[in-house]
Write a protein that holds these residues in place. Structure first.
Motif, mmCIF file in Angstrom:
data_model
loop_
_atom_site.group_PDB
_atom_site.id
_atom_site.type_symbol
_atom_site.label_atom_id
_atom_site.label_comp_id
_atom_site.label_asym_id
_atom_site.label_seq_id
_atom_site.Cartn_x
_atom_site.Cartn_y
_atom_site.Cartn_z
ATOM 1 N N LEU A 111 139.908 87.847 -17.326
ATOM 2 C CA LEU A 111 140.036 86.435 -17.890
ATOM 3 C C LEU A 111 139.719 85.621 -17.974
ATOM 4 C CD1 LEU A 111 142.913 84.518 -16.820
ATOM 5 C CD2 LEU A 111 141.258 84.655 -14.493
ATOM 6 N N LEU A 112 140.643 85.648 -19.315
ATOM 7 C CA LEU A 112 140.143 83.780 -19.497
ATOM 8 C C LEU A 112 140.645 82.631 -19.968
ATOM 9 C CD1 LEU A 112 138.199 83.217 -23.295
ATOM 10 C CD2 LEU A 112 140.540 83.449 -23.526
ATOM 11 N N VAL A 113 139.203 81.533 -18.850
ATOM 12 C CA VAL A 113 140.494 79.845 -18.807
ATOM 13 C C VAL A 113 138.746 79.570 -19.417
ATOM 14 C CG1 VAL A 113 141.595 81.066 -16.517
ATOM 15 C CG2 VAL A 113 138.549 80.806 -16.485
ATOM 16 N N HIS A 114 139.407 77.510 -19.422
ATOM 17 C CA HIS A 114 138.334 77.376 -20.067
ATOM 18 C C HIS A 114 137.569 76.220 -19.202
ATOM 19 C CE1 HIS A 114 136.578 73.663 -22.419
ATOM 20 N NE2 HIS A 114 137.176 73.285 -21.482
ATOM 21 N N SER A 115 138.296 76.497 -18.014
ATOM 22 C CA SER A 115 137.115 75.792 -16.654
ATOM 23 C C SER A 115 137.405 76.869 -15.125
ATOM 24 C CB SER A 115 137.746 74.629 -15.706
ATOM 25 O OG SER A 115 138.940 73.884 -15.656
ATOM 26 N N HIS A 116 138.266 75.894 -14.296
ATOM 27 C CA HIS A 116 138.248 76.560 -12.910
ATOM 28 C C HIS A 116 139.579 77.725 -13.255
ATOM 29 C CE1 HIS A 116 138.842 77.774 -8.499
ATOM 30 N NE2 HIS A 116 137.549 77.497 -8.433
ATOM 31 N N PRO A 117 139.418 79.129 -12.534
ATOM 32 C CA PRO A 117 140.656 79.936 -13.006
ATOM 33 C C PRO A 117 141.521 79.261 -12.100
ATOM 34 C CG PRO A 117 138.758 81.139 -12.088
ATOM 35 C CD PRO A 117 138.198 79.872 -11.771
ATOM 36 N N ALA A 118 142.058 78.366 -11.282
ATOM 37 C CA ALA A 118 142.825 77.866 -10.156
ATOM 38 C C ALA A 118 143.414 77.171 -10.946
ATOM 39 C CB ALA A 118 143.339 77.739 -8.363
ATOM 40 N N ALA A 119 145.117 77.110 -11.517
ATOM 41 C CA ALA A 119 145.474 75.773 -12.190
ATOM 42 C C ALA A 119 145.087 74.937 -11.125
ATOM 43 C CB ALA A 119 146.999 76.301 -11.961
ATOM 44 N N GLU A 120 144.774 74.658 -10.452
ATOM 45 C CA GLU A 120 145.026 73.147 -9.549
ATOM 46 C C GLU A 120 143.885 72.224 -9.893
ATOM 47 O OE1 GLU A 120 144.965 76.533 -6.053
ATOM 48 O OE2 GLU A 120 146.017 75.897 -8.181
ATOM 49 N N ASN A 133 130.726 81.792 -5.792
ATOM 50 C CA ASN A 133 132.643 81.504 -5.215
ATOM 51 C C ASN A 133 133.559 81.634 -5.370
ATOM 52 O OD1 ASN A 133 130.073 79.981 -3.427
ATOM 53 N ND2 ASN A 133 130.444 78.142 -4.878
ATOM 54 N N LEU A 134 133.052 82.352 -7.051
ATOM 55 C CA LEU A 134 134.986 83.108 -7.094
ATOM 56 C C LEU A 134 136.039 83.670 -6.936
ATOM 57 C CD1 LEU A 134 134.331 81.128 -11.350
ATOM 58 C CD2 LEU A 134 135.412 79.930 -8.949
ATOM 59 N N ILE A 144 135.527 87.082 -15.017
ATOM 60 C CA ILE A 144 136.171 86.293 -16.066
ATOM 61 C C ILE A 144 135.261 85.882 -16.435
ATOM 62 C CG2 ILE A 144 137.183 83.757 -14.583
ATOM 63 C CD1 ILE A 144 137.656 85.441 -12.361
ATOM 64 N N VAL A 145 135.741 85.144 -17.321
ATOM 65 C CA VAL A 145 135.169 84.294 -18.899
ATOM 66 C C VAL A 145 135.894 82.890 -18.977
ATOM 67 C CG1 VAL A 145 134.697 84.117 -21.339
ATOM 68 C CG2 VAL A 145 134.880 86.083 -19.839
ATOM 69 N N LEU A 146 135.069 81.673 -18.611
ATOM 70 C CA LEU A 146 134.956 80.779 -18.513
ATOM 71 C C LEU A 146 133.903 79.603 -19.175
ATOM 72 C CD1 LEU A 146 132.823 79.081 -16.323
ATOM 73 C CD2 LEU A 146 134.671 79.835 -14.865
ATOM 74 N N GLY A 147 134.595 78.352 -19.552
ATOM 75 C CA GLY A 147 133.520 77.203 -20.410
ATOM 76 C C GLY A 147 133.042 76.573 -19.641
ATOM 77 N N HIS A 148 133.523 75.177 -20.426
ATOM 78 C CA HIS A 148 133.547 73.547 -19.660
ATOM 79 C C HIS A 148 131.794 72.835 -19.545
ATOM 80 C CE1 HIS A 148 135.652 70.857 -18.366
ATOM 81 N NE2 HIS A 148 135.298 70.180 -17.102
ATOM 82 N N PHE A 161 132.035 90.373 -13.570
ATOM 83 C CA PHE A 161 131.060 89.345 -13.305
ATOM 84 C C PHE A 161 132.223 88.598 -13.244
ATOM 85 C CE2 PHE A 161 132.186 91.709 -17.504
ATOM 86 C CZ PHE A 161 132.626 90.122 -18.274
ATOM 87 N N VAL A 162 131.106 87.174 -13.681
ATOM 88 C CA VAL A 162 131.676 85.940 -14.207
ATOM 89 C C VAL A 162 130.768 85.048 -15.009
ATOM 90 C CG1 VAL A 162 132.807 83.394 -13.717
ATOM 91 C CG2 VAL A 162 133.001 85.259 -11.689
ATOM 92 N N LEU A 163 131.246 84.853 -16.268
ATOM 93 C CA LEU A 163 130.671 84.700 -17.623
ATOM 94 C C LEU A 163 130.557 83.606 -18.265
ATOM 95 C CD1 LEU A 163 128.360 85.305 -20.486
ATOM 96 C CD2 LEU A 163 130.662 86.419 -20.968
ATOM 97 N N ASN A 164 129.927 82.391 -17.915
ATOM 98 C CA ASN A 164 129.799 81.740 -18.975
ATOM 99 C C ASN A 164 129.609 81.412 -21.211
ATOM 100 O OD1 ASN A 164 129.318 78.614 -21.312
ATOM 101 N ND2 ASN A 164 129.860 77.826 -19.745
ATOM 102 N N PRO A 165 129.739 81.960 -21.865
ATOM 103 C CA PRO A 165 128.975 82.300 -23.379
ATOM 104 C C PRO A 165 127.763 81.506 -23.573
ATOM 105 C CG PRO A 165 131.222 81.650 -23.589
ATOM 106 C CD PRO A 165 131.358 81.419 -22.024
ATOM 107 N N GLY A 166 128.293 80.306 -23.019
ATOM 108 C CA GLY A 166 127.847 79.286 -23.414
ATOM 109 C C GLY A 166 128.072 78.322 -24.470
#
Length: 226
Positions: A111-120, A133-134, A144-148, A161-166
């Protein structure tokens, strides 16, 4: 399959060019959003990301290109968005406006998102120490891949895994080098992820920030990675 993962380019063309030059051979590149904002090259970065990324999700700066005043409390952010709004072509603004909130890739394994995976909770910051916590959002995903947050990190979560690539264009983890990651889909868990950093020409960005009449602090923070 090898996959390059980038995020938070923030209109920093020298950093983006250096990351793409440094990246080993990959089969696909995916971008976790915030292509524009802060720095002087929004149009050039949009075009480059469009060229190289198989998919890009929207970041909060991408989402507010048309309304920079929403960041009035943060002059650096507001000025970067005003510059983006004035610089992007109609086609580029349409592309930005059509970016999805979330995407999956590699056979829906990630899954690719910018911040939290929950839309709300779309704009919520999730730092690496909070990645466990995810676990409830992992479902059948291998990752899950995210940034922000602009803080690079990877944690084992719920068998994946949960990853922020930086951040490519504005790291905030005390390391001024541009960040990105490479994912090997044939490996499991955090063994599948390699986080990478690379030095780029910050002086070139600082000169362009001044020429574009953007806030001086936009460049100053790049030297400190903050």
């Amino acid at each position: 399959m090898k996959i390059g993962l980038i995020s938070d380019v923030h209109a920093n063309l020298p950093a983006l060019e250096t990351v793409l030059d440094d990246m080993p051979a990959v089969d696909r590149i995916y971008c976790a959003g915030d292509v524009v904002g802060y720095n002087p090259w929004p149009a050039e970065c949009v075009e480059r990301v469009r060229e190289v990324a198989a998919a890009t999700v929207r970041g909060n700066h991408d989402r507010t290109v048309e309304s920079p005043e929403r960041y009035r409390a943060n002059r650096m952010a507001e000025a970067g968005l005003e510059h983006a709004k004035a610089s992007l072509s109609d086609d580029q603004r349409e592309w930005i406006g059509d970016l999805p909130r979330a995407e999956t890739f590699a056979g829906d394994r990630y899954l690719l998102v910018h911040s939290h995976p929950a839309a709300e909770r779309e704009d919520a910051y999730v730092y690496p120490e909070e990645f466990p916590n995810l676990d409830r959002h992992m479902g059948e995903y291998d990752g899950i891949v995210l940034g922000h947050t602009h803080v690079q990190g990877c944690r084992a979560v719920a068998g994946g895994f949960v990853l922020n690539p930086g951040s490519v264009g504005q790291p905030r983890d005390g390391d001024p080098r541009a960040g990105y990651a490479v994912l090997d889909t044939t490996a499991d868990g955090t063994d599948a992820v390699e986080t990478r950093r690379v030095e780029y020409d910050i002086d070139r960005v600082a000169a362009a920030v001044s020429e574009a009449d953007l806030p001086a602090t936009t460049a100053e923070r790049l030297y400190e990675g903050e």
